[in-house]
Design a protein around this motif. Sequence first.
Motif, PDB file in Angstrom:
ATOM      1  N   SER A 122      28.429  -5.091  71.176  1.00 33.02           N
ATOM      2  CA  SER A 122      29.133  -5.560  72.364  1.00 33.02           C
ATOM      3  C   SER A 122      28.462  -6.854  72.839  1.00 33.02           C
ATOM      4  O   SER A 122      27.235  -6.963  72.816  1.00 33.02           O
ATOM      5  CB  SER A 122      29.032  -4.482  73.448  1.00 33.02           C
ATOM      6  OG  SER A 122      29.301  -5.058  74.699  1.00 33.02           O
ATOM      7  N   TYR A 128      31.350   4.467  66.989  1.00 28.38           N
ATOM      8  CA  TYR A 128      30.405   3.598  67.700  1.00 28.38           C
ATOM      9  C   TYR A 128      29.068   4.303  67.841  1.00 28.38           C
ATOM     10  O   TYR A 128      29.025   5.497  68.148  1.00 28.38           O
ATOM     11  CB  TYR A 128      30.890   3.308  69.133  1.00 28.38           C
ATOM     12  CG  TYR A 128      32.329   2.884  69.243  1.00 28.38           C
ATOM     13  CD1 TYR A 128      32.677   1.538  69.306  1.00 28.38           C
ATOM     14  CD2 TYR A 128      33.345   3.840  69.294  1.00 28.38           C
ATOM     15  CE1 TYR A 128      34.007   1.152  69.420  1.00 28.38           C
ATOM     16  CE2 TYR A 128      34.675   3.464  69.409  1.00 28.38           C
ATOM     17  CZ  TYR A 128      35.004   2.124  69.466  1.00 28.38           C
ATOM     18  OH  TYR A 128      36.315   1.750  69.576  1.00 28.38           O
ATOM     19  N   VAL A 165      35.085  -3.749  71.226  1.00 29.61           N
ATOM     20  CA  VAL A 165      34.296  -3.439  72.433  1.00 29.61           C
ATOM     21  C   VAL A 165      33.502  -4.676  72.861  1.00 29.61           C
ATOM     22  O   VAL A 165      32.303  -4.741  72.668  1.00 29.61           O
ATOM     23  CB  VAL A 165      33.336  -2.236  72.253  1.00 29.61           C
ATOM     24  CG1 VAL A 165      34.069  -0.935  72.449  1.00 29.61           C
ATOM     25  CG2 VAL A 165      32.605  -2.275  70.920  1.00 29.61           C
ATOM     26  N   SER A 178      32.990  -5.379  75.892  1.00 30.01           N
ATOM     27  CA  SER A 178      32.122  -4.850  76.950  1.00 30.01           C
ATOM     28  C   SER A 178      32.444  -3.379  77.152  1.00 30.01           C
ATOM     29  O   SER A 178      33.413  -2.860  76.585  1.00 30.01           O
ATOM     30  CB  SER A 178      32.330  -5.617  78.259  1.00 30.01           C
ATOM     31  OG  SER A 178      33.552  -5.248  78.858  1.00 30.01           O
ATOM     32  N   PHE A 179      31.650  -2.719  77.959  1.00 28.65           N
ATOM     33  CA  PHE A 179      31.837  -1.292  78.268  1.00 28.65           C
ATOM     34  C   PHE A 179      31.074  -1.039  79.569  1.00 28.65           C
ATOM     35  O   PHE A 179      30.181  -1.816  79.912  1.00 28.65           O
ATOM     36  CB  PHE A 179      31.278  -0.417  77.120  1.00 28.65           C
ATOM     37  CG  PHE A 179      29.791  -0.556  76.976  1.00 28.65           C
ATOM     38  CD1 PHE A 179      29.229  -1.651  76.340  1.00 28.65           C
ATOM     39  CD2 PHE A 179      28.926   0.377  77.550  1.00 28.65           C
ATOM     40  CE1 PHE A 179      27.853  -1.807  76.258  1.00 28.65           C
ATOM     41  CE2 PHE A 179      27.551   0.236  77.460  1.00 28.65           C
ATOM     42  CZ  PHE A 179      27.010  -0.865  76.814  1.00 28.65           C
ATOM     43  N   VAL A 201      32.737   4.807  76.558  1.00 27.46           N
ATOM     44  CA  VAL A 201      33.031   4.082  75.314  1.00 27.46           C
ATOM     45  C   VAL A 201      34.545   3.915  75.190  1.00 27.46           C
ATOM     46  O   VAL A 201      35.272   4.894  74.999  1.00 27.46           O
ATOM     47  CB  VAL A 201      32.469   4.842  74.087  1.00 27.46           C
ATOM     48  CG1 VAL A 201      32.788   4.081  72.800  1.00 27.46           C
ATOM     49  CG2 VAL A 201      30.967   5.047  74.240  1.00 27.46           C
ATOM     50  N   PRO A 202      35.021   2.678  75.330  1.00 29.21           N
ATOM     51  CA  PRO A 202      36.470   2.458  75.230  1.00 29.21           C
ATOM     52  C   PRO A 202      36.917   2.365  73.770  1.00 29.21           C
ATOM     53  O   PRO A 202      36.169   1.861  72.939  1.00 29.21           O
ATOM     54  CB  PRO A 202      36.671   1.107  75.929  1.00 29.21           C
ATOM     55  CG  PRO A 202      35.339   0.439  75.936  1.00 29.21           C
ATOM     56  CD  PRO A 202      34.273   1.445  75.633  1.00 29.21           C
ATOM     57  N   MET A 213      39.527   6.856  75.858  1.00 25.99           N
ATOM     58  CA  MET A 213      38.283   6.589  76.577  1.00 25.99           C
ATOM     59  C   MET A 213      37.365   7.785  76.308  1.00 25.99           C
ATOM     60  O   MET A 213      37.787   8.940  76.456  1.00 25.99           O
ATOM     61  CB  MET A 213      38.538   6.462  78.079  1.00 25.99           C
ATOM     62  CG  MET A 213      39.362   5.245  78.468  1.00 25.99           C
ATOM     63  SD  MET A 213      38.492   3.688  78.215  1.00 25.99           S
ATOM     64  CE  MET A 213      37.558   3.560  79.714  1.00 25.99           C
ATOM     65  N   PHE A 238      34.940  -4.931  81.353  1.00 29.56           N
ATOM     66  CA  PHE A 238      34.876  -3.845  82.321  1.00 29.56           C
ATOM     67  C   PHE A 238      34.147  -4.366  83.553  1.00 29.56           C
ATOM     68  O   PHE A 238      33.218  -5.181  83.446  1.00 29.56           O
ATOM     69  CB  PHE A 238      34.172  -2.633  81.715  1.00 29.56           C
ATOM     70  CG  PHE A 238      35.147  -1.807  80.913  1.00 29.56           C
ATOM     71  CD1 PHE A 238      35.854  -0.788  81.513  1.00 29.56           C
ATOM     72  CD2 PHE A 238      35.405  -2.109  79.590  1.00 29.56           C
ATOM     73  CE1 PHE A 238      36.797  -0.060  80.803  1.00 29.56           C
ATOM     74  CE2 PHE A 238      36.350  -1.396  78.868  1.00 29.56           C
ATOM     75  CZ  PHE A 238      37.050  -0.360  79.473  1.00 29.56           C
ATOM     76  N   CYS A 295      38.522  -2.196  84.944  1.00 31.40           N
ATOM     77  CA  CYS A 295      38.416  -3.343  84.015  1.00 31.40           C
ATOM     78  C   CYS A 295      39.452  -4.402  84.376  1.00 31.40           C
ATOM     79  O   CYS A 295      40.378  -4.152  85.149  1.00 31.40           O
ATOM     80  CB  CYS A 295      38.619  -2.866  82.579  1.00 31.40           C
ATOM     81  SG  CYS A 295      40.288  -2.308  82.215  1.00 31.40           S
TER      82      CYS A 295
END
Length: 560
Positions: free
Chosen positions: A241, A263, A292, A294-295, A304-305, A337, A361, A381
């Motif tokens: 990320s 991930y 990803v 960002s998260f 964790v998206p 998600m 996010f 987000c």
Amino acid sequence: RPTPSGAAVPGRLATSQGANKGKRAVAAQPLAASVVTETPTLTPAIAPAAPPAARPPVVDAPRRRGGGRGAGEHAAWKSVRQERWEGALELEGELPLWLDGTYLRNGPGLWNLGDYGFRHLFDGYATLVRVSFRNGRAVGAHRQIESEAYKAAREHGKVCYREFSEVPKSDSFLSYVGQLASLFSGSSLTDNSNTGVVRLGDGRVLCLTETIKGSIVVDPDTLDTLGKFEYTDNLGGLIHSAHPIVTDTEFWTLIPDLIRPGYSVVRMDAGTNERRFVGRVDCRGGPAPGWVHSFPITEHYVVVPEMPLRYCARNLLRAEPTPLYKFEWHLESGSYMHVMCKASGKVVASVEVPPYVTFHFINAYEEVDEDGRVTAIVADCCEHNANTDILDKLRLQNLRSFTGQDVLPDARVGRFRIPLDGTPFGELEPALDPEEHGRGMDMCSINPAHVGKEYRYAYACGAHRPCNFPNTLTKIDLVEKTAKNWYEEGAVPSEPYFVPRPGAVEEDDGVAISMVSARDGSAYALVLDAKTFQEVARAKFPYAMPYGLHCCWVPRNSNA
Ligand SMILES: CC1=C(/C=C/C(C)=C\C=C\C(C)=C\C=C\C=C(C)\C=C\C=O)C(C)(C)CCC1
Ligand SMILES: [Fe+2]
């Protein structure tokens, strides 16, 4: 001619006094070597190493050089014209005396190699900007980050590593085979750390992109590139990320697994270079993990998206960009998600949610019942209405050709609610009416004391339509569900970065700092009172500054 950094760059030296002649400029402290190393107008921002005739043939037809002085082209989308600069900034308004430290902003500020213009905003070589505030005064500086990718481009006058949409052009079959081999090892991927900048808990300052090798340590005072941040663990991976979550004591990030879609959630203690594996999330859809960029995290969980815009190993190999660059849209694969417990590494929720597209996010927090049990996670987000068009809109050609038509796709604050009771579905709703911020929403920050906790305010870029890019700064009140907006005709502001006033109790007691590229070619650091969202001061650079992405704040003597 050697610059103070030792790099050979064509141009002339001028003192900052010369650049500011006749203006009310105040230096925070005497500057021994305040220099402009400027390239003459319309010459390449990086000099090619060899004259064009001696260079290998270019496979792709060179695009007209972007970043020229063409009428109608905004300075935000033109390459920075100097390798580096430092000097006192002219002030308008009054800076708060408590504002004592350095604002750093990273971004892709150089999009040209000789006559060749890059395609996409995210391709540019990293330009790091600094504004240091002290005793009501401001000193500014910028400098190119000396990544391997940038140094090689400067030396050879061509792209040598795989950037977001640009790839090295093979001049022979042998070099093509070599490139393929290097691709599988990851060595052809860029280390151009043009995306984020973070101050670690131990005081080191890191510039980042999405390749792990693109983690570069810089000196926040001189902007010197100090070297690679070497991760000493054996976790491997090529990408991560771009936005780790960094606190005084730790650093959390996600490493997508492109082979066995999933991930790794990893954590690194401040003061170390060793990431530790915390747990793994398996993807629910395929064929690859969702992007990803960002998260978010909460006090006890990592979110964790898994969005339907997924990495594509094939597109990483392609010589020409595909419509979604390194990614593919897999609506049929579903959107999810996941929630992992920080302490155990166990996945405690994995829910299907409506389709979404997000880069950033904003924050997340835990919802608790009257007995203090966590019942759900709320994650916010900047959400692009599940529409990937924004990636195309960020091509430089589109950014440079604003005709007055409203072409910026709508975005909103997307609020996920992820139940922790085993319910298979989560919710996604706008957190406020997007009209409040002109249906533009990206590049956000919050009060760092509220990361992972309940919060009320977010600062971001919004829209004043018609526009082709977010052109306002907006303060979102998530309780009142309203926004306060700052707008100036023709201005392109970057991420408003919230800096709390030392000793502050209220969440919005502080300032929001944004670098603004103005239509007339000027650039300034804008300081807004975060409470009222009114301008308190602007510190003006004596030259144009390109758009940039993310920022951080380094308080003075934070490491003493
Ligand atoms: C994505 C990969 C790579 C590169 C990524 C880079 C260089 C940058 C990504 C930046 C992003 C996503 C910024 C988002 C900005 C959004 C804005 C301004 C939205 C405005 C809308 O309203 C590598 C390094 C090439 C590796 C492969 C993957
Ligand atoms: Fe980002």
